[in-house]
Write a protein that holds these residues in place. Structure first.
Motif, short mmCIF file in Angstrom:
data_model
loop_
_atom_site.label_atom_id
_atom_site.label_comp_id
_atom_site.label_asym_id
_atom_site.label_seq_id
_atom_site.Cartn_x
_atom_site.Cartn_y
_atom_site.Cartn_z
N SER B 417 78.25 -1.52 -97.41
CA SER B 417 77.42 -1.73 -98.59
C SER B 417 78.29 -1.85 -99.84
N PHE B 418 79.45 -1.22 -99.82
CA PHE B 418 80.37 -1.44 -100.93
C PHE B 418 80.83 -2.89 -100.94
N PHE B 419 81.14 -3.40 -99.75
CA PHE B 419 81.58 -4.79 -99.64
C PHE B 419 80.52 -5.73 -100.22
N ALA B 420 79.25 -5.46 -99.87
CA ALA B 420 78.17 -6.34 -100.35
C ALA B 420 78.07 -6.29 -101.86
N THR B 421 78.18 -5.09 -102.41
CA THR B 421 78.02 -5.00 -103.86
C THR B 421 79.22 -5.57 -104.58
N ARG B 422 80.37 -5.49 -103.96
CA ARG B 422 81.55 -6.03 -104.61
C ARG B 422 81.54 -7.55 -104.60
N GLN B 423 81.20 -8.13 -103.44
CA GLN B 423 81.22 -9.58 -103.32
C GLN B 423 80.04 -10.21 -104.05
N GLY B 424 78.89 -9.52 -104.03
CA GLY B 424 77.70 -10.13 -104.59
C GLY B 424 77.10 -11.17 -103.67
N PHE B 425 77.79 -11.47 -102.58
CA PHE B 425 77.30 -12.46 -101.63
C PHE B 425 77.83 -12.11 -100.26
N ILE B 426 76.94 -12.11 -99.26
CA ILE B 426 77.42 -11.87 -97.91
C ILE B 426 76.85 -12.92 -96.97
N SER B 427 77.61 -13.23 -95.95
CA SER B 427 77.12 -14.13 -94.91
C SER B 427 77.78 -13.69 -93.60
N PRO B 428 77.24 -14.10 -92.47
CA PRO B 428 77.81 -13.65 -91.20
C PRO B 428 79.27 -14.02 -91.05
N GLU B 429 79.73 -14.99 -91.82
CA GLU B 429 81.13 -15.42 -91.77
C GLU B 429 82.10 -14.26 -91.97
N SER B 430 81.65 -13.27 -92.78
CA SER B 430 82.57 -12.18 -93.13
C SER B 430 82.70 -11.15 -92.02
N PHE B 431 81.89 -11.28 -90.98
CA PHE B 431 81.87 -10.19 -90.00
C PHE B 431 82.25 -10.69 -88.62
N THR B 432 83.36 -11.40 -88.57
CA THR B 432 83.79 -11.93 -87.28
C THR B 432 84.64 -10.91 -86.53
N PHE B 433 84.92 -11.23 -85.29
CA PHE B 433 85.70 -10.33 -84.46
C PHE B 433 87.06 -10.03 -85.07
N ILE B 434 87.59 -11.01 -85.78
CA ILE B 434 88.94 -10.85 -86.31
C ILE B 434 89.00 -9.62 -87.24
N GLU B 435 87.88 -9.35 -87.94
CA GLU B 435 87.84 -8.17 -88.81
C GLU B 435 87.99 -6.90 -87.98
N SER B 436 87.24 -6.83 -86.89
CA SER B 436 87.36 -5.66 -86.02
C SER B 436 88.79 -5.50 -85.54
N ALA B 437 89.38 -6.63 -85.16
CA ALA B 437 90.75 -6.58 -84.65
C ALA B 437 91.70 -6.07 -85.72
#
Lengths: 304, 524
Positions: B417-437
């Motif tokens: 939720s911090f990420f969302a408030t900081r970006q002001g915009f979210i899309s599924p693009e930001s939550f790919t497997f590479i982030e988990s890795a």
């Protein structure tokens, strides 16, 4: 009914791809007990090398399709196998005996590296290829709906069957296959009995990569478009297939691949295309919950 | 620990060395034959192929000489390596800097000699040659010392890690003060001894702290409970979407939604964890990976609910106790500036965001440090070490794992939720497997369970590449390579060190005990 048959044909073709990749996963898991996370990328590299090979052959005017395909197949298997070998040599062998998570991290690192390596060298754009084999049989026709089995699909099935047969013979009949099975059971004992364990593991990676390369070639000629990202999803689904079939079991990997291919084809055909990935992952979860050893796997006995 | 044995360097066999180097060159050539030697280019109406044979052959040649250099160093013959590597490095660097050194005339001529078109690749080659030269020089100075063994290196790093772990009571506060003071440097006039801090640096700081927080959160799952989670980003996404949807649909503020987002993520963790947590090791990894992808696919396709690939925009920014950081308040109310009578400055909002994420990260850290001393924390660590023993001692493995999984997920939800408030915009693009890795890599590279190691790894993996934005296309390549190299160099993570919780024999000398305590613990 016609639609069903058509989806069955498509699903089996897709399943052949997953099955061929899944063998690489299952063999590596069987022998050293780790998920070779970069195996999907090896498949992707196989697809790229196939494309390059087909184009180079076309440049030299070799357009007789059977010969071109044969040459491409051999070249791709050979060159991709080198990638498999190098992968093991660089990223996995030094870590044998280290915590398992370390090898998993190098595998993920390798996967990221290879993806970006191909992207950097070949560009990020999708690469299309004109269909090499066209035409096919018409199996049945009713009310305007034609069920067809293309020559391409037939070629893919035969190729997969031949390779699987050769492969099964290698595992069951040759000294190398015996060595592999021995290493799978007890690596320490195998090395005491004079088996070169390092070499056996290397060859396992080489064989897995060669089969993944064939899967890459099939993917290329079947779908006609590749990019540097195809390895990720195909890799995960192939792993799902390996788990579904029972990890460590070769017939299981092929069976699992076919099942995943069929599930995906039928799901796309009867439900929604968008959620086909969700369907295959749900299958994975269900299998792991209710039958963790997979369909053909041996139960894992826990020793204290 | 110096190796007392093997004072004589191993014999050097020229034929064998050449054979080995030749083999390396052959393998390099085979690797390069497909992907490097040919380039598929898009031309109107299809594809064409370009050749890069020169590059492929150069790769093979470099492989040959590199391997030869490694063999020479291994057999303690540094002199030829020093001469050749130094010469090569000199030529390369001269050619690369020719423009400024000798003028454009010479530059064109010199750069013709370089085998690669790309400047970055050439620099990598030059620096590698320089590395070889330095290594050879080091060996010459410490004559007789053969190449250090992996065991020695590991032991050396162990002692470093142990020292860090013991001095963490000093390092921690120092780092904390640095982190707190860091954004204030932006107000400092530029001085000679302080680097100037600008908006970009602050943004990088926020990013790094976000990843530190995610690393600490995942550390609860992976480091403490030993559950290998490859789908951590799913909970990050749940947190981000919870806040974004609540804020855009119900007009709720960040601070109200924050606990709620954490709860949603924790609930998601519990739902996902319940069926799969009895799986072990790699299976769990792959199932969590599958879940991560599933959540992304759902976010992508459930258009009515999540707005699909278009994402959610216009997510409100956090307020300072109800005071927004804007020039004028929407509803004509007070802003932060009008309330405190300060002039408007857009940087203040960034600084505020930095402190928000820092506070959240510290909360995660504090929680982890405290819960390790509680029964449930002890149970997690015990479960990681030996599940069967735990079960026989009456610990319910499923419930214990579930708490770890959902608490880890909760912190991901906060970060999301911090990420969302900081970006002001979210899309599924930001939550790919590479982030988990990436997050998992931070935890593992830092050394499981080491809180300071995670900070170090996050700075190395997230902060450092941000400074090389110009090398955008090489960033992920270098990232993957770094993951592999660090793991090869130190398989248990940079600062892996585990202080024994209970000592049985006080008489044992400390060094022996630290080594024993730091033996590889099979996590996962």
């Amino acid at each position: 009914m016609e639609y069903f048959v058509q989806q069955l044909i498509n699903g089996l073709t897709l399943g052949a791809i997953y099955g061929l990749i899944a063998i690489g996963y299952t063999m590596v898991y069987g022998i050293i007990g780790m998920i070779n996370f970069a195996h999907g990328e090896v498949f992707m590299i196989g697809a790229f090398i196939s494309l390059i090979c087909v184009m180079v052959l076309g440049m030299f005017g070799l357009t007789w399709v059977p010969l071109a395909l044969l040459v491409t197949l051999i070249v791709t298997m050979a060159l991709t196998a080198v990638y498999g070998w190098t992968l093991e040599r660089i990223a996995y062998r030094p870590l044998r005996g280290s915590p398992r998570l370390a090898a998993l991290i190098t595998a993920i690192g390798m996967s990221i590296f290879l993806q970006n390596y191909v992207q950097l060298l070949q560009g990020a754009r999708v690469k299309p290829l004109q269909p090499l084999i066209s035409g096919g049989f018409e199996i049945m026709r009713r009310e305007g709906f034609v069920v067809s089995l293309s020559y391409l699909q037939l070629f893919i099935w035969i190729l997969t069957l031949v390779l699987m047969t050769i492969f099964t013979l290698i595992i069951t009949r040759t000294a190398l296959g015996r060595a592999q099975r021995a290493c799978e059971q007890d690596m320490g004992m195998a090395s005491l009995l004079g088996i070169n364990v390092d070499r056996t593991i290397s060859l396992t990676f080489v064989m897995g990569a060669a089969l993944a390369a064939v899967a890459g070639l099939i993917f290329l000629i079947n779908y006609g478009v590749i990019d540097f990202y195809i390895g990720f999803l195909a890799g995960i689904k192939a792993f799902t297939a390996a788990v579904l079939g029972g990890i460590g079991s070769l017939p299981g990997a092929m069976l699992g691949g076919l099942l995943i291919g069929l599930i995906e084809a039928f799901w796309s055909g009867y439900f929604t295309v968008e959620y086909k990935d969700v369907a295959s992952f749900s299958i994975l979860v269900l299998v792991l919950i209710f039958r963790p050893t997979g369909l053909l796997g041996k139960p894992d006995i826990e020793k204290v | 620990m110096a190796t007392a044995s093997a004072p004589k360097p191993p014999a050097f066999d020229l034929a064998a060395a050449l054979k080995e180097a030749g083999l390396t060159a052959f393998v390099m050539l085979a690797l390069a034959a497909g992907i490097v030697a040919f380039h598929i280019v898009d031309v109107p109406g299809g594809l064409a192929i370009e050749t890069r044979f020169g590059t492929a052959i150069a790769v093979a040649a470099l492989g040959f000489f590199g391997r030869l250099g490694v063999i020479l160093l291994r057999t303690a013959r540094p002199l030829p390596v020093l001469v050749v590597a130094l010469a090569a490095a000199a030529v390369w660097i001269a050619a690369l800097l020719a423009e400024s050194l000798f003028g454009p005339d010479w530059a064109a001529r010199l750069q013709m000699t370089l085998p690669f078109d790309d400047v970055v690749v050439n620099w990598i080659v030059a620096l590698t040659a320089l590395g070889f030269a330095l290594r050879a020089l080091w060996m010459l100075r410490n004559a007789g010392a053969s190449a250090e063994e992996i065991v020695d290196r590991d032991a050396a790093m162990d002692s470093v890690a142990a020292r860090v772990a013991r001095s963490s009571r000093y390092i921690g506060p120092v780092l904390l003060v640095a982190a707190v003071v860091f954004p204030l440097l932006i107000f400092m006039p530029e001085t000679a001894w302080l680097p100037s801090v600008d908006r970009r640096l602050l943004d990088i700081g926020i990013l790094v702290v976000t990843y530190i927080m995610l690393g600490w959160g995942l550390n609860i799952v992976v480091g403490l409970a030993g559950l290998l989670d490859l789908g951590y980003v799913a909970f990050y996404a749940v947190g981000a979407y919870s806040y974004a949807l609540l804020a855009t649909h119900f007009n709720l503020g960040f601070w109200i939604c924050l606990p709620f987002a954490g709860m949603m993520a924790a609930m998601a963790g519990m739902l996902l964890g319940f069926p799969v947590l009895r799986l072990r090791g790699d299976y769990l990894a792959i199932v969590t990976l599958g879940f991560g992808e599933m959540i992304r696919v759902v976010l992508l396709n459930w258009y009515k609910f999540t707005n699909g690939p278009d994402g959610i925009s216009g997510i409100p920014r956090p307020t300072f106790f109800g005071l927004p950081f804007s020039r004028t308040a929407d509803d004509g109310g007070e802003t932060f500036y009008s309330f405190f009578g300060l002039p408007y400055s857009p940087t203040d909002r960034v600084i505020f965001l930095y402190y928000v994420i820092l506070a959240l990260a510290l909360l995660t850290n504090l929680f982890t440090l405290r819960i390790r001393k509680l029964p449930v924390g002890r149970a997690w660590e015990a479960l990681r070490e030996d599940e069967i023993a735990c079960r026989s001692l009456g610990i319910n493995p499923r419930n214990t794992k579930l708490t770890a999984f959902s608490i880890g997920a909760m912190f991901a939800g906060f970060a999301g939720s911090f990420f969302a408030t900081r970006q002001g915009f979210i899309s599924p693009e930001s939550f790919t497997f590479i982030e988990s890795a990436v997050i998992l890599a931070i935890v593992v590279l830092g050394g499981f369970g080491s809180q300071i190691g995670i900070v170090l790894a996050a700075i190395l993996l997230i902060g450092l590449p941000e400074f090389f934005r110009e090398l955008q296309q090489y960033r992920m390549l270098a990232f993957g390579a770094a993951m592999v190299l660090i793991m090869l160099w130190r398989p248990r993570g940079l600062l892996a060190f585990r202080e024994p919780t209970i000592r049985l024999h006080h008489g044992v000398s400390p060094p022996a005990q630290t080594v024993a305590a730091a033996r590889p613990d099979e996590v996962a």
